[in-house]
Structures are given as C-alpha cells and as structure tokens.
Design an enzyme around this catalytic site. Structure first.
Site, PDB file in Angstrom:
ATOM      1  N   ASP A 151       0.721  19.701 -21.109  1.00 34.66           N
ATOM      2  CA  ASP A 151      -0.086  18.480 -21.214  1.00 34.66           C
ATOM      3  C   ASP A 151       0.756  17.524 -22.054  1.00 34.66           C
ATOM      4  O   ASP A 151       0.861  17.665 -23.270  1.00 34.66           O
ATOM      5  CB  ASP A 151      -1.432  18.794 -21.877  1.00 34.66           C
ATOM      6  CG  ASP A 151      -2.313  17.559 -22.006  1.00 34.66           C
ATOM      7  OD1 ASP A 151      -1.830  16.439 -21.734  1.00 34.66           O
ATOM      8  OD2 ASP A 151      -3.488  17.706 -22.394  1.00 34.66           O
ATOM      9  N   TYR A 187       0.830  -1.206   0.000  1.00 33.37           N
ATOM     10  CA  TYR A 187       0.000   0.000   0.000  1.00 33.37           C
ATOM     11  C   TYR A 187       0.865   1.257   0.000  1.00 33.37           C
ATOM     12  O   TYR A 187       0.571   2.217  -0.720  1.00 33.37           O
ATOM     13  CB  TYR A 187      -0.915  -0.003   1.238  1.00 33.37           C
ATOM     14  CG  TYR A 187      -1.968   1.073   1.201  1.00 33.37           C
ATOM     15  CD1 TYR A 187      -3.233   0.811   0.673  1.00 33.37           C
ATOM     16  CD2 TYR A 187      -1.707   2.352   1.675  1.00 33.37           C
ATOM     17  CE1 TYR A 187      -4.198   1.793   0.623  1.00 33.37           C
ATOM     18  CE2 TYR A 187      -2.669   3.341   1.631  1.00 33.37           C
ATOM     19  CZ  TYR A 187      -3.923   3.064   1.104  1.00 33.37           C
ATOM     20  OH  TYR A 187      -4.878   4.044   1.058  1.00 33.37           O
ATOM     21  N   HIS A 192     -21.935  11.719 -29.738  1.00 36.26           N
ATOM     22  CA  HIS A 192     -21.347  10.809 -30.724  1.00 36.26           C
ATOM     23  C   HIS A 192     -21.075   9.415 -30.169  1.00 36.26           C
ATOM     24  O   HIS A 192     -20.999   8.458 -30.920  1.00 36.26           O
ATOM     25  CB  HIS A 192     -20.077  11.403 -31.329  1.00 36.26           C
ATOM     26  CG  HIS A 192     -19.002  11.690 -30.342  1.00 36.26           C
ATOM     27  ND1 HIS A 192     -19.107  12.702 -29.421  1.00 36.26           N
ATOM     28  CD2 HIS A 192     -17.799  11.110 -30.124  1.00 36.26           C
ATOM     29  CE1 HIS A 192     -18.010  12.725 -28.674  1.00 36.26           C
ATOM     30  NE2 HIS A 192     -17.204  11.762 -29.083  1.00 36.26           N
ATOM     31  N   LYS A 234      -0.462   6.875 -23.641  1.00 33.40           N
ATOM     32  CA  LYS A 234       0.029   7.186 -24.995  1.00 33.40           C
ATOM     33  C   LYS A 234       1.502   6.791 -25.061  1.00 33.40           C
ATOM     34  O   LYS A 234       1.809   5.626 -25.234  1.00 33.40           O
ATOM     35  CB  LYS A 234      -0.188   8.665 -25.329  1.00 33.40           C
ATOM     36  CG  LYS A 234      -1.486   9.313 -24.802  1.00 33.40           C
ATOM     37  CD  LYS A 234      -2.731   8.717 -25.308  1.00 33.40           C
ATOM     38  CE  LYS A 234      -4.070   9.307 -24.878  1.00 33.40           C
ATOM     39  NZ  LYS A 234      -4.266  10.560 -24.279  1.00 33.40           N
ATOM     40  N   ALA A 271       1.047  14.172 -22.869  1.00 30.65           N
ATOM     41  CA  ALA A 271       0.714  12.796 -23.282  1.00 30.65           C
ATOM     42  C   ALA A 271       1.692  12.263 -24.331  1.00 30.65           C
ATOM     43  O   ALA A 271       2.104  11.109 -24.271  1.00 30.65           O
ATOM     44  CB  ALA A 271      -0.714  12.744 -23.811  1.00 30.65           C
ATOM     45  N   PHE A 306      -7.207  19.499 -25.084  1.00 31.77           N
ATOM     46  CA  PHE A 306      -7.823  18.210 -25.352  1.00 31.77           C
ATOM     47  C   PHE A 306      -9.195  18.201 -24.651  1.00 31.77           C
ATOM     48  O   PHE A 306      -9.394  18.930 -23.675  1.00 31.77           O
ATOM     49  CB  PHE A 306      -6.913  17.093 -24.816  1.00 31.77           C
ATOM     50  CG  PHE A 306      -7.460  15.727 -25.047  1.00 31.77           C
ATOM     51  CD1 PHE A 306      -7.556  15.211 -26.320  1.00 31.77           C
ATOM     52  CD2 PHE A 306      -7.888  14.946 -23.975  1.00 31.77           C
ATOM     53  CE1 PHE A 306      -8.085  13.953 -26.531  1.00 31.77           C
ATOM     54  CE2 PHE A 306      -8.406  13.683 -24.189  1.00 31.77           C
ATOM     55  CZ  PHE A 306      -8.506  13.183 -25.458  1.00 31.77           C
ATOM     56  N   ASP A 307     -10.146  17.381 -25.140  1.00 31.04           N
ATOM     57  CA  ASP A 307     -11.537  17.416 -24.619  1.00 31.04           C
ATOM     58  C   ASP A 307     -11.605  17.304 -23.093  1.00 31.04           C
ATOM     59  O   ASP A 307     -12.336  18.032 -22.447  1.00 31.04           O
ATOM     60  CB  ASP A 307     -12.435  16.290 -25.125  1.00 31.04           C
ATOM     61  CG  ASP A 307     -12.036  15.682 -26.435  1.00 31.04           C
ATOM     62  OD1 ASP A 307     -10.998  16.078 -26.998  1.00 31.04           O
ATOM     63  OD2 ASP A 307     -12.761  14.801 -26.895  1.00 31.04           O
TER      64      ASP A 307
HETATM   65  C1  LIG Z   1      -5.545  11.249 -23.800  1.00 29.99           C
HETATM   66  C2  LIG Z   1      -5.259  12.655 -23.468  1.00 29.99           C
HETATM   67  C3  LIG Z   1      -5.669  13.209 -22.238  1.00 29.99           C
HETATM   68  C4  LIG Z   1      -6.521  12.465 -21.244  1.00 29.99           C
HETATM   69  O1  LIG Z   1      -5.923  11.295 -20.800  1.00 29.99           O
HETATM   70  P1  LIG Z   1      -6.742   9.979 -20.388  1.00 29.99           P
HETATM   71  O2  LIG Z   1      -5.654   9.043 -19.982  1.00 29.99           O
HETATM   72  O3  LIG Z   1      -7.523   9.528 -21.575  1.00 29.99           O
HETATM   73  O4  LIG Z   1      -7.621  10.351 -19.245  1.00 29.99           O
HETATM   74  C5  LIG Z   1      -5.319  14.524 -21.979  1.00 29.99           C
HETATM   75  N1  LIG Z   1      -4.634  15.255 -22.880  1.00 29.99           N
HETATM   76  C6  LIG Z   1      -4.237  14.752 -24.049  1.00 29.99           C
HETATM   77  C7  LIG Z   1      -3.478  15.613 -25.015  1.00 29.99           C
HETATM   78  C8  LIG Z   1      -4.542  13.441 -24.397  1.00 29.99           C
HETATM   79  O5  LIG Z   1      -4.180  12.963 -25.594  1.00 29.99           O
END
Ligand SMILES: *Cc1c(COP(=O)(O)O)cnc(C)c1O
Length: 459
Positions: free
Chosen positions: A216, A73, A450, A259, A218, A125-126
């Site tokens: 950000d 843990y 969608h 990613k 990823a 990103f969304d």
């Molecule tokens: C995928 C992604 C996120 C969100 O990450 P999740 O692991 O899907 O929650 C945030 N920003 C970017 C640029 C991404 O490609």
C-alpha cells in the site's frame, strides 16, 4: 546547538487568502458545528491540518500540465506519460490508473482475496480494512511492538513483526491468506517508516508460503527518504534507487496518488502478473472507466505523471520531512509528547499526556482538537477513542490504545511561520491544560460516527 532544517525549495507565485476570525467568532462557529471539526466550513479555518490527502499544492509544471492534458477517451497522450513514469519509478510492468486509493483497493483486493479468509498487514489503513472486509475476508494487523509506545525511540516503528506474521500464517493456514500487505509509510502507526530490510523479510516470508505480497504505497517517497537517513545500506543511494529496492519482488501495489504524488485526485494499481492484470483491467472498466483513463480526467492524469517524479526529489523530501522535524523539535522544547520520533506526514500529539485529567470516554484528543481551533483557528482531528466508537455488540464506548490529536501537514502549502503558530498554540494550551474539560456525545450515527456526531462540553 540548534538543528538545521531545510527551507522551502520553491517560491510562491500564486497565493490563496485565508480568513482570520476572532476568538469570539471561532467560539460561535465551533458551537454551531456541535464541537465536531468536520462540520466546520473551511473558510472559518486558518490552518487546516485535517489531512495531507489531496490537499497539496501543485507546481507550475503540474499546472502547465493541466492545460496540456489530453482528454481523449482512449489512448490519450497523458496515459502513456503516466505509464512510463510509474513503470520507471516502481519497476512493475503493469500499471492501471484509478481515481483514488480506495478505488485501487476496490478493484484489486477482491481478486487477491477470492476464496480466502484473511489479509495480514503491518497495519491496514481504514479504507483498506473496509475493502478487505467487503471482499469477505478479515484484516489482521501485525505491527512491530515498538509502535505502541509513543516515547520509544526506534527508527522503523512502521515495520511488520515478521515472527508474529509467520505465527499467524502457520496458525491460520497459508491457503487461507489472500495477501500480505505492507503499508509504507505506516499511516495508522503515525506515518512511521518501514525499513527495506523488513520489506524484504516480509516479502520472502510471504513468497515462501506462496502468498502474494502487496504494497500500500501512498507514501512511497517519504518512506524512501527515511530509509536513506536511517538504514546504513542505503545512506549513499538515490531516492529513486531506494524506491526500486522497496518495490523489488512485490507482486502488486495500490496507491493513493493524493499523498506523495502531490495531486488533488488520483490513484494507481501496479501488477507483476499478467493474468492478475487482465482481471484488474476488467474490473476497472466496470467500476472506474476505460483502462486508459481509469476514472480520471486527462488533465489530472498529466499532473499525476509529473507529480510522481516531483515527489521523489530529494530537496523536496528534505524540506517536507524537515517541516515535521521542525514542529516536533518545538514541541520537544515545550515538553509536549507526540508519537516519536516524528513520522512523515503528520505530528500525532499525545493528548493522553497533555490532558491526563480527561478520561478516554470524555475524549481528550477531541478536546485538544477543539482547543486548537479556539486558540488559533487550527483544524486537527481526533485519532483516539472518539474516532474508534462503540463496541458493536455491547454498544459500550471502546478504549483506544492511543489518544492522538493528529496534525497532518499538507504538502508545500504552509510555511514555517504557520508551523510556529501551531507550536505556539499548543504551548498556550499546555499552560491552561488543567482548565480544559472533556466532551460528551449528544447524537451519533451507528458507524463511522466521528464524521457526523454532535458533542457538548462537560460542565
Ligand atoms: C489515503 C490512504 C488510502 C486511501 O486512499 P484514498 O485516496 O483516500 O482513497 C489507502 N492507504 C493509505 C495508507 C492511505 O494513506
């Protein structure tokens, strides 16, 4: 002269069988799914290009790590390994594990945005946009104008428009802006890279106005590879050195490890400021779990510690970006338009150009996604008006800037033969493009429609 692409720097030890349905079976499956690819079962898909997130293939070393993972843990061995790896790669002194990218956003953004009105990014990103809004602020996108023309040849279509950013800061007031965010690569613009020069200018501008600069992160590795290829200053640098240059002076980062760290689940937060990190740890304990596991199993943390390093291997990146470039070159030969030059994790086919007779309100990118499934069992998705949805005030269908059918390529999963199937399917579709009809929506929820909307082909 035929360009040389770089083949897989691995061989295959374990295989996952795929099902190949007949055209008649696929017609039946997509009808039963109400022409929404999200309603298809994955067993009915031959090549799944829905996303590159969490869909990569782990290496033998990562799988061996799954067995080694320490499930304690607190203070597990794998916790220290991921700390060491992340501090070395990104150069920020404080690292927090979380279970995925949006969890990192949920933990960090309310700290940065407390009492603030805006976050400004090259593009949000969304999920980032959603967490900015959930924190009570508004998200503003400020991407370089070249990104909006799919045929414009520009090396860094992901860049921030720095002059416009400064205009926003002056107009809205620096004291109202909680974060300037750089998404690398710029996912929403088509996986397009951001130059180190642009990162530095943006960071310095934010700091001049006393605004935190956040990355950000990823696709930190794919971005670094493009920088090496395209930015003169870095042509002799190693990928790890470029990653360090990208993160130099950043105040914090959020990262979806699904990613470029090539794991099926995981995420990170990085901070430079000890006080912000204290707040991050407290929120993490409430939402994710104790600080040394952050919502993850020990086995997944161990795979992440190893994947962070595999992601920045230059042979791997050459192969990875080479896959996009190979597919893009086959589309060039066939005269099929896409967001060009191709980006890092997907090919964004320009459905507006392939199906010019289908208007935006009959969803050309969705029509193309369905044709790809019918033609060859390929699952792609609409990044266009179908995804954008309706105006919340008037209920009228919105018109998207782009009608993209996105072919997201999972990491280390599909071979060059699979890429040929994708290209051949698109070429066949192009030949009968004039016969392809649009779609209408027969049922839809009010938001994020969608994922669950039902459609029907137009006669
Ligand atoms: C995928 C992604 C996120 C969100 O990450 P999740 O692991 O899907 O929650 C945030 N920003 C970017 C640029 C991404 O490609």
């Amino acid at each position: 002269m035929k360009p040389i692409y770089y083949p897989e720097p691995f061989r295959i030890k374990s295989v996952e069988p795929l099902h190949i349905l007949s055209r008649e079976e696929r017609e039946e499956k997509i009808r039963a799914a109400h022409y929404n690819v999200f309603a298809l079962a994955s067993r009915d898909v031959y090549i799944d290009l829905l996303t590159d997130s969490g869909t990569g293939a782990m290496s033998t070393d990562q799988w061996a790590g799954v067995m080694v993972g320490d499930e304690s843990y607190a203070g597990a061995d794998c916790y220290f390994k991921v700390q060491d790896a992340a501090k070395e790669i990104f150069g920020l002194p404080y690292i927090q594990l979380v279970h995925q990218g949006r969890a990192a956003e949920k933990v960090l953004l309310p700290i940065l945005l407390a009492g603030k009105k805006y976050a400004i990014a090259n593009m949000h990103f969304d999920t980032t946009r959603a967490h900015v809004e959930l924190a009570g602020a508004r998200a503003i996108d400020c991407v370089t104008p070249e990104a909006l023309d799919t045929t414009a040849q520009y090396d860094f279509k992901g860049n921030m428009d720095v002059a416009r950013l400064e205009g926003y800061i002056k107009e809205l007031g620096a004291e109202n802006i909680g974060a300037v965010i750089m998404t690398i690569t710029n996912n929403s613009a088509g996986g397009q890279p951001v130059s180190v020069e642009n990162i530095r200018e943006t960071r310095d501008l934010a700091h001049r106005y006393g605004i935190p600069f956040m990355i950000d992160a990823a696709r930190y590795a794919e971005n670094a590879y493009f920088v090496k290829q395209r930015e003169a200053e870095f042509k002799n640098s190693t990928i790890p050195a470029i990653v360090r240059a990208m993160f130099e002076g950043a105040d914090c980062f959020t990262m979806s490890a699904k990613k470029d760290a090539i794991v099926n689940m995981g995420g990170l937060i990085g901070c430079r400021d000890g006080k912000i990190f204290e707040a991050v740890k407290q929120r993490c304990i409430s939402f994710e779990g104790f600080t040394t596991y952050g919502g993850m199993s020990g086995r997944d943390i161990e795979a992440l510690a190893r994947g962070l390093k595999e992601g920045i291997d230059e042979h791997y990146l050459k192969y990875r970006i080479g896959q996009m470039q190979y597919l893009a070159a086959r589309l060039d030969e066939a005269g099929i338009a896409y967001q060009s030059p191709v980006g890092g994790h997907a090919v964004f086919v320009d459905a507006k150009k392939l199906l010019p007779h289908i208007p935006y309100f009959e969803f050309p990118a969705q029509a193309l996604a369905i044709e790809l499934y019918l033609e060859a069992g390929i699952r792609a998705c609409d990044i266009g008006s179908f995804m954008l949805g309706n105006d919340p005030d008037t209920g009228k269908q919105l018109k998207a800037d782009f009608e993209f059918t996105r072919l997201a390529i999972p990491r280390r999963v599909y071979t060059q033969s699979h890429l040929d199937v994708i290209a051949d399917a698109l070429i066949n579709i192009k030949e009968r493009a004039a016969e392809i009809r649009g779609y209408k929506i027969v049922e839809e929820p009010p938001i994020l429609r969608h994922f669950t909307a039902k459609l029907a082909p137009l006669a």
